[in-house]
Design an enzyme around this catalytic site. Structure first.
Site, mmCIF file in Angstrom:
data_model
loop_
_atom_site.group_PDB
_atom_site.id
_atom_site.type_symbol
_atom_site.label_atom_id
_atom_site.label_comp_id
_atom_site.label_asym_id
_atom_site.label_seq_id
_atom_site.Cartn_x
_atom_site.Cartn_y
_atom_site.Cartn_z
ATOM 1 N N HIS A 35 0.835 -1.204 0.000
ATOM 2 C CA HIS A 35 0.000 0.000 0.000
ATOM 3 C C HIS A 35 0.867 1.251 0.000
ATOM 4 C CE1 HIS A 35 -3.677 -2.272 0.675
ATOM 5 N NE2 HIS A 35 -2.892 -3.065 1.359
ATOM 6 N N HIS A 95 -11.894 -2.390 13.272
ATOM 7 C CA HIS A 95 -11.135 -3.603 13.573
ATOM 8 C C HIS A 95 -11.826 -4.543 14.535
ATOM 9 C CE1 HIS A 95 -7.528 -2.925 11.352
ATOM 10 N NE2 HIS A 95 -7.478 -1.677 11.771
ATOM 11 N N ARG A 138 0.697 15.285 31.398
ATOM 12 C CA ARG A 138 1.741 16.054 32.045
ATOM 13 C C ARG A 138 1.539 15.897 33.557
ATOM 14 N NH1 ARG A 138 5.913 17.345 34.213
ATOM 15 N NH2 ARG A 138 7.021 19.276 33.751
ATOM 16 N N CYS A 154 0.190 22.512 27.378
ATOM 17 C CA CYS A 154 1.200 22.763 28.407
ATOM 18 C C CYS A 154 2.007 23.979 27.984
ATOM 19 C CB CYS A 154 2.123 21.556 28.569
ATOM 20 S SG CYS A 154 3.367 21.831 29.850
ATOM 21 N N TYR A 163 6.788 27.943 35.454
ATOM 22 C CA TYR A 163 5.758 28.470 34.551
ATOM 23 C C TYR A 163 5.698 29.993 34.558
ATOM 24 C CZ TYR A 163 4.309 23.673 33.904
ATOM 25 O OH TYR A 163 4.288 22.337 33.592
HETATM 26 N N1 LIG Z 1 -2.660 17.862 40.409
HETATM 27 C C1 LIG Z 1 -1.983 18.129 39.281
HETATM 28 N N2 LIG Z 1 -2.588 18.837 38.330
HETATM 29 C C2 LIG Z 1 -1.947 19.129 37.195
HETATM 30 C C3 LIG Z 1 -0.605 18.730 36.986
HETATM 31 C C4 LIG Z 1 0.014 17.969 37.995
HETATM 32 O O1 LIG Z 1 1.167 17.545 37.869
HETATM 33 N N3 LIG Z 1 -0.701 17.690 39.139
HETATM 34 N N4 LIG Z 1 0.034 19.113 35.818
HETATM 35 C C5 LIG Z 1 -0.484 20.320 35.176
HETATM 36 C C6 LIG Z 1 0.104 20.623 33.904
HETATM 37 S S1 LIG Z 1 1.622 21.383 33.936
HETATM 38 C C7 LIG Z 1 -0.559 20.426 32.722
HETATM 39 S S2 LIG Z 1 0.103 20.919 31.268
HETATM 40 C C8 LIG Z 1 -1.880 19.779 32.704
HETATM 41 C C9 LIG Z 1 -1.877 18.584 31.792
HETATM 42 O O2 LIG Z 1 -3.100 17.938 31.793
HETATM 43 P P1 LIG Z 1 -3.211 16.475 31.202
HETATM 44 O O3 LIG Z 1 -2.170 15.609 31.845
HETATM 45 O O4 LIG Z 1 -4.609 16.031 31.473
HETATM 46 O O5 LIG Z 1 -2.945 16.606 29.732
HETATM 47 O O6 LIG Z 1 -2.292 19.335 34.004
HETATM 48 C C10 LIG Z 1 -1.987 20.254 35.035
HETATM 49 N N5 LIG Z 1 -2.608 19.827 36.239
HETATM 50 MO MO LIG Z 2 2.197 22.066 31.826
#
Ligand SMILES: Nc1nc2c(c(=O)[nH]1)N[C@H]1C(S)=C(S)[C@@H](COP(=O)(O)O)O[C@H]1N2
Ligand SMILES: [Mo]
Length: 579
Positions: free
Chosen positions: A136, A161, A240, A287, A426
């Protein structure tokens, strides 16, 4: 026919995936650095007491064990049955065949490329799909995502599937053997875990999520899968985590809500669901470290080397935070007084037992058009453990870091969250600020994200076989509810620009556009591109007419946050002589 096309689609995605995947894998030396940084961060930021997380040692030990072991623990159990395998002849698709040779999973994992032959497993079966993939050529192949491992987790994403005889008709003739008995038994045994490892009870993850760190777990999906779906499938949604995923016992779970000078309330999840109106909303989470790896090309940055997919989009169900705050008597602006921030705490704890936390400005939280949700459901399913079960904050238009998962507390305060991630992470700085001179108090915590876009297809390094034009696909997103009004693409490094079609975009209203836009374009290639490298660039424009900076250099920052310069991808236009 549709089924066959479905199979072919799944058999798309080039081997480039695997090369990028392994290229993107953090080298051990770098893992060491990250682990050391983690250890140092915990030793300096909490109480000054020297503290080495036991996970550092465990993590490194695990990092050193063969990929096969890791692979084993991450793959889903394809045997399915709870009882021990019997190893009797089983003629059903994927069944154990006593007349066929056995291969260890490690052996299977060595077959990921055309040169090594491409093998996959289904249940107990091992299949050589090299010719199938090759027959393919029109599409490169999603089945290659499963190369060297189990196909089930990938099939699970494509309904076509599910028990489809056509699929088995194609697959069974490619059968070459069985997974070894030893590995089949091992696959059924429950994961053995080290009781001292704070990460011992982490949830299972989809193998397509390539982790940039496994403890804590951080991973993004392959970019080409990202733009395949306007709504990111839950199992592909980037993860994350800063800390181990907490285990939440729903018998004891309550959300505490209150604030300085306010009456304290606590709600079980059921009480929240009963008391407040349910709301549904599509929102993208990104993020603030997304595309850090692109910014790193200018100068090294400490931190996870995120590619372009630390971003995903889902439909969330929950209650408005503004409704809950109104319940506390905060709807009247007169009563707010000195209260300026809404702080959130998660149930995940650092080694000093301090929870993850973040906060958002009270104006955003109180504004019913701010659409801040406390959500329990993601794309129609209860939140998974990785995404914050049982409850998380969705603060749309704001960076991921404030969208606290495993939410345990909402606290209204004159101050921002005291957490490390609000105070000392951040935040952005000028390029000259380094780790010796940085003063985190000098910069505000990032809330809204600037305008962003990235090219998801083709991938960097791809070979393109059409000298006339190139099909480019990607996403665009802006913070603060700003809509994407345009995305431009260039195939000559930014000299000339071409419009793109916004193929999937939200219709959520002025300054309330929380979901991303997917775009696509057929861009003419410069004359005489044959055999040459071409630089593709993309930039988006949002409803405030903000656009992306041309390069990272003038705004490189030591945390590698808000990396949103033009995304550049280099492809090679195939020469006929290459064939
Ligand atoms: N309690 C908690 N909340 C959190 C985090 C974490 O480490 N602990 N990470 C944050 C960060 S930095 C991001 S970018 C997002 C990512 O959400 P996801 O893992 O659902 O994509 O959750 C946020 N909320
Ligand atoms: Mo993040």
């Amino acid at each position: 026919m549709a089924a066959v096309r479905g199979v072919v689609t799944c058999v798309r995605v080039s081997a480039a995936f695997y090369s990028t995947r392994s290229a993107g894998r953090t080298p051990l030396s770098q893992k060491w650095t990250v682990l050391q940084q983690n250890a140092r961060r915990f030793s300096t930021n909490q109480s000054g007491r020297a503290y080495i997380w036991p996970a550092t040692a465990v993590g490194v030990a695990c990092g050193l064990t063969a990929g096969a072991a890791l692979y084993l623990t991450r793959r889903k159990n394809p045997v399915g049955a709870k009882s021990a395998p019997t190893f009797e002849h089983d003629p059903t698709p994927g069944g154990f065949r006593t007349n066929l040779p056995e291969f260890s999973l490690q052996e299977v994992s060595r077959h990921k490329t055309k040169a090594d032959r491409i093998w996959i497993t289904y249940k107990s079966g091992v299949y050589d799909i090299t010719e199938f993939v090759e027959s393919h050529p029109g599409g490169s192949s999603k089945i290659l995502l499963a190369a060297g491992g189990a196909v089930e987790p990938f099939w699970a994403m494509y309904a076509v599937h599910k028990d489809n005889p056509e699929v088995f008709e194609l697959l069974e003739p490619l059968r070459i053997g069985n997974i070894s008995r030893k590995d089949l038994i091992e696959m059924q045994r429950t994961k053995k875990s080290d009781p001292n490892d704070p990460f011992a009870s982490e949830p299972g993850r989809h193998p397509a999520l390539a982790p940039s760190s496994s403890k804590p777990f951080n991973a993004e999906p392959p970019a080409e899968l990202l733009v395949d779906n306007y709504i990111t499938p839950n199992e592909l949604f980037f993860v994350r985590n800063h800390l181990p995923v907490p285990q939440v016992d729903m018998k004891n779970y309550v959300l505490t809500v209150g604030g300085e000078g306010l009456k304290k309330h606590s709600f079980t999840l059921d009480e929240l669901k009963e008391k407040f109106k349910h709301r549904k909303m599509v929102a993208t989470i990104q993020c603030a470290g997304n595309r850090r790896s692109n910014m790193m090309e200018v100068k090294k940055i400490k931190g996870l080397s995120w590619g372009i997919a630390a971003i995903s989009n889902a439909e969330w169900t929950g209650v408005f935070l503004s409704d809950i705050l109104a319940h506390l008597g905060l709807a009247d602006p007169e009563k707010r007084g000195e209260l300026k921030h809404v702080q959130f705490e998660g149930l995940d704890l650092d080694p000093e037992k301090a929870p993850y936390g973040g906060s958002i400005p009270i104006e955003k939280a109180l504004d019913p058009s701010g659409d801040v949700l406390l959500a329990w459901d993601m794309n129609g399913e209860p939140l998974s453990r990785d995404h914050g079960f049982p409850l998380r904050v969705i603060a749309p238009g704001i960076i991921g870091a404030r969208q606290v998962k495993w939410l345990s507390k909402v606290w209204v305060s004159p101050d921002e969250s005291p957490s490390h991630w609000q105070q000392n992470d951040y935040k952005g700085f000028a390029p000259q600020v380094d780790w010796d001179t940085v003063d985190f108090k000098k910069s505000p915590a990032i809330q809204e994200y600037p305008v962003q876009s990235a090219i998801c297809e083709p991938k960097d390094g791809a070979v393109w076989d059409n000298e006339e034009e190139v099909t480019v696909r990607g996403y665009a997103y802006s913070g603060g509810g700003r809509e994407i009004i345009r995305v431009d693409v260039s195939a000559d490094g930014g000299k000339t620009w071409h419009p793109t079609e916004l193929v999937a975009k939200p219709n959520q209203g002025y300054n309330r556009t929380w979901a991303w836009t997917l775009w696509e374009a057929d861009v003419p290639l410069p004359k005489d591109s044959k055999g040459k490298e071409v630089e593709l660039c993309a930039k988006a424009v949002d409803s405030a007419y903000n656009t992306q900076p041309e390069s990272f250099k003038p705004y490189w920052n030591l945390r590698g946050v808000v990396a949103n310069a033009w995304h550049r991808v280099h492809i090679k236009v195939e020469d006929d002589e290459d064939n």
